[in-house]
Enzyme design. Structure first.
Site, mmCIF file in Angstrom:
data_model
loop_
_atom_site.group_PDB
_atom_site.id
_atom_site.type_symbol
_atom_site.label_atom_id
_atom_site.label_comp_id
_atom_site.label_asym_id
_atom_site.label_seq_id
_atom_site.Cartn_x
_atom_site.Cartn_y
_atom_site.Cartn_z
ATOM 1 N N HIS A 1 -1.863 -6.986 -0.609
ATOM 2 C CA HIS A 1 -2.745 -6.377 -1.605
ATOM 3 C C HIS A 1 -2.208 -5.010 -1.994
ATOM 4 O O HIS A 1 -2.859 -3.988 -1.793
ATOM 5 C CB HIS A 1 -4.175 -6.273 -1.073
ATOM 6 C CG HIS A 1 -4.796 -7.587 -0.707
ATOM 7 N ND1 HIS A 1 -5.936 -7.703 0.047
ATOM 8 C CD2 HIS A 1 -4.424 -8.859 -1.007
ATOM 9 C CE1 HIS A 1 -6.241 -8.984 0.209
ATOM 10 N NE2 HIS A 1 -5.331 -9.694 -0.428
ATOM 11 N N ASN A 2 -0.998 -4.982 -2.527
ATOM 12 C CA ASN A 2 -0.398 -3.739 -3.022
ATOM 13 C C ASN A 2 -0.944 -3.480 -4.423
ATOM 14 O O ASN A 2 -0.868 -4.342 -5.295
ATOM 15 C CB ASN A 2 1.121 -3.867 -3.098
ATOM 16 C CG ASN A 2 1.717 -4.455 -1.837
ATOM 17 O OD1 ASN A 2 1.761 -5.663 -1.683
ATOM 18 N ND2 ASN A 2 2.180 -3.617 -0.935
#
Length: 594
Positions: free
Chosen positions: A521-522
């Site tokens: 979840h960048n």
């Protein structure tokens, strides 16, 4: 090397994951000739992800056969500006995908909406707690688009996925058994929630006894036969335990191939090219618009694809990298805190709690699914009073049962030796008596966490690598510690629990480490907003500096919320596409509010 110029297309789309294929579907049906460039190979749910071959845990979960090849393209990472950044040579903390469908193939299917206050984070906190509550060490900001504006698009994507869940707020009316904290829904979920196993049920019962508000995790693991608005057929989940890091050959987990690609692949306005590595986006002589993209085709030859409009639909990190190597927008400078491309990178703050039961409780962990969980949202966002806590943000706490696979699932109580006969005995005795709790926390943005180009390292194509400078902010360390304590309280309240222990990767004595997996979840680096001094795109996803470039994906998030990003980023995608079709394509120019 000679660059071959190809015939012009109306829309060039970079990336064939959820956002890229959705953009192609919507724009092709709006009469636009669309060309999609995908750096990975062609694959298909029916032929590439079938059991039993797909259920090879070693190949896919631990050797990352569905993920990007870091020998060709990677990034460098450091915790702060005083360090020398080094390349990530092995996948670990996050796992970007490659190939048709992108990371949408190997996601878990957890399908969330943002809280209304998530989208107006700075103004919400300032209104509730005062102008000085958020200090200068944080660069959080409002998104520029509200929950009410996104709600129809969030709802539509849930119907594309056949989402399974239970509404907690239907048209402003509270509904028992759902998430009482969620924003108002215009309609219920299209499918009923998943069936919960023993451990999740005990967690929900314990949370309810404590006065908390448990509900089933929203899921794109479909619970009954379903046809989506595009005509795709989905089938009920088998609870096989092979979701994350795997494709679903049962057509039971919504993915971009089943839900979108199969419905657009034969359209006359659609073309996709595989093994197409985009090197850079070219600009006009005055720099105000993009003219197309140069890419390497499957034979390694350079091609120039001209286009009237460009949709950047790569993974969050690679969208930012492509902007930087192409000179799109002004790069962020942490020294002067000016510029925008690369600014406000953030991540996800994750902690875990293990609870072990006595022998009367059997959990059967081999029956699992990627979004099989019971959740409490009482400590997410600003659902609780922050005035005396010293941090902003929060997260959800869930008891989940994803899988019980033999290599990756070996739960043992705290204090067990790491190897040997005692460890083997502990695995054998605890495998079927364990509950897995996750704290899924938000991640605030700070001026010192950012993305830029590395001055030393280059990729296989001669371009500077993307450089990530990131460490857990003090705010998130405090938040994560608070959240883990709440999770442990619920775990201890569960019936028949004999021991509880926790792991906090953002603890005060730890720095961010790329080795252990945390989450893919960048977010951030090309954020959305209403001020060109603090955002790369306007509130419609259109670049301020190049009006014919539209940006999609989690790179738009000004900071990360306490939820998985797929639902919010797809809500933004449909919002952007709606305005492209209605306002931009008839009159290509900067989009302005009336």
């Amino acid at each position: 090397m000679m660059v071959k110029t190809l015939p012009r297309t109306d829309v060039l789309i970079i990336g064939a994951g959820w956002t890229g294929l959705t953009a192609a579907y919507e724009l092709a049906h709006a009469g636009q000739r669309c060309v999609v460039l995908e750096r990975g190979r062609k694959r298909h749910t029916a032929t590439s992800f079938s059991a039993p071959e797909e259920h090879d845990e070693l190949k896919y979960a631990h050797r990352y056969a569905h993920m990007m090849d870091v020998k060709k393209e990677t990034l460098t990472i450091r915790n702060n500006r005083d360090q020398q950044a080094l390349p990530m040579r092995r996948l670990g903390s996050f796992l970007p995908g490659s190939g048709l469908g992108g990371a949408g193939i190997h996601w878990n299917g957890q399908l969330w909406r943002p809280l209304p206050s998530d989208l107006q984070m700075r103004s919400h906190y300032e209104e509730r707690y005062g102008k000085d509550f958020i200090g200068p060490e944080l660069s959080v900001q409002d998104w520029g688009v509200t929950y009410e504006e996104l709600e129809p698009h969030l709802d539509f994507f849930e119907r594309i996925c056949g989402a399974a869940g239970q509404a907690g707020n239907l048209g402003g009316e509270a509904r028992p058994g759902g998430n009482v904290f969620e924003g108002p829904r215009s309609a219920d979920y299209p499918n009923p929630p998943m069936r919960q196993p023993v451990s999740n049920t005990l967690f929900g019962e314990a949370a309810a006894r404590m006065g908390l508000n448990p509900f089933p995790m929203p899921s794109a693991n479909v619970t009954r036969a379903y046809e989506n608005p595009y005509g795709a057929q989905l089938h009920p989940c088998t609870y096989c335990g092979f979701c994350e890091r795997f494709g679903c050959g049962y057509y039971a987990k919504a993915d971009p191939i089943i839900c979108v690609y199969d419905r657009i692949k034969d359209h006359e306005n659609f073309e996709i090219r595989f093994d197409a590595q985009v090197l850079r986006i070219e600009k006009s002589a005055d720099g105000k618009t993009a003219t197309g993209a140069i890419y390497l085709d499957e034979n390694g030859e350079e091609m120039f694809q001209p286009a009237n409009t460009i949709c950047m639909c790569a993974y969050a990190l690679w969208n930012v990298h492509l902007m930087l190597v192409s000179g799109l927008g002004k790069p962020y400078d942490p020294k002067t805190r000016t510029g925008v491309v690369g600014r406000n990178y953030s991540y996800q703050t994750v902690a875990g709690v293990d609870a072990f039961f006595d022998r009367t409780v059997e959990t059967d962990p081999y029956m699992g699914a990627g979004a099989l969980g019971v959740v409490i949202d009482d400590f997410n966002g600003d659902n609780f009073d922050h005035s005396e806590l010293g941090f902003v943000g929060g997260g959800y706490i869930a008891c989940k049962q994803y899988h019980g696979r033999p290599i990756g699932y070996q739960p043992v109580p705290e204090g067990t030796p790491k190897w040997g006969a005692e460890w083997k005995r502990a695995v054998r005795e605890n495998y079927n008596h364990h509950a897995d709790l996750v704290v899924h926390g938000s991640s605030v943005s700070t001026p010192e966490n950012y993305l830029d180009l590395d001055p030393t390292w280059t990729d296989a194509y001669g371009r500077p690598l993307l450089r990530m400078t990131f460490d857990f902010p003090e705010n998130d360390r405090k938040m994560s510690d608070f959240m883990m304590q709440r999770a442990m309280e619920v775990a201890r309240e569960m019936d028949n629990v004999t021991s509880v222990s926790g792991t906090n990767l953002a603890a005060v004595d730890k720095h961010y480490d790329i080795v252990p997996y945390q989450t893919t979840h960048n977010v951030g680096g090309a954020v959305i907003g209403t001020n060109p001094q603090t955002s790369v795109v306007n509130r419609y996803g259109q670049m301020w500096d190049h009006h014919n470039v539209f940006v999609f994906g989690a790179c738009l998030f000004p900071q990360n919320l306490g939820y998985n990003p797929t639902g919010p980023l797809m809500g933004l995608a449909y919002w952007t596409l709606d305005h492209m079709k209605r306002d931009y394509l008839p009159n290509p120019a900067p989009l302005m509010d009336a």
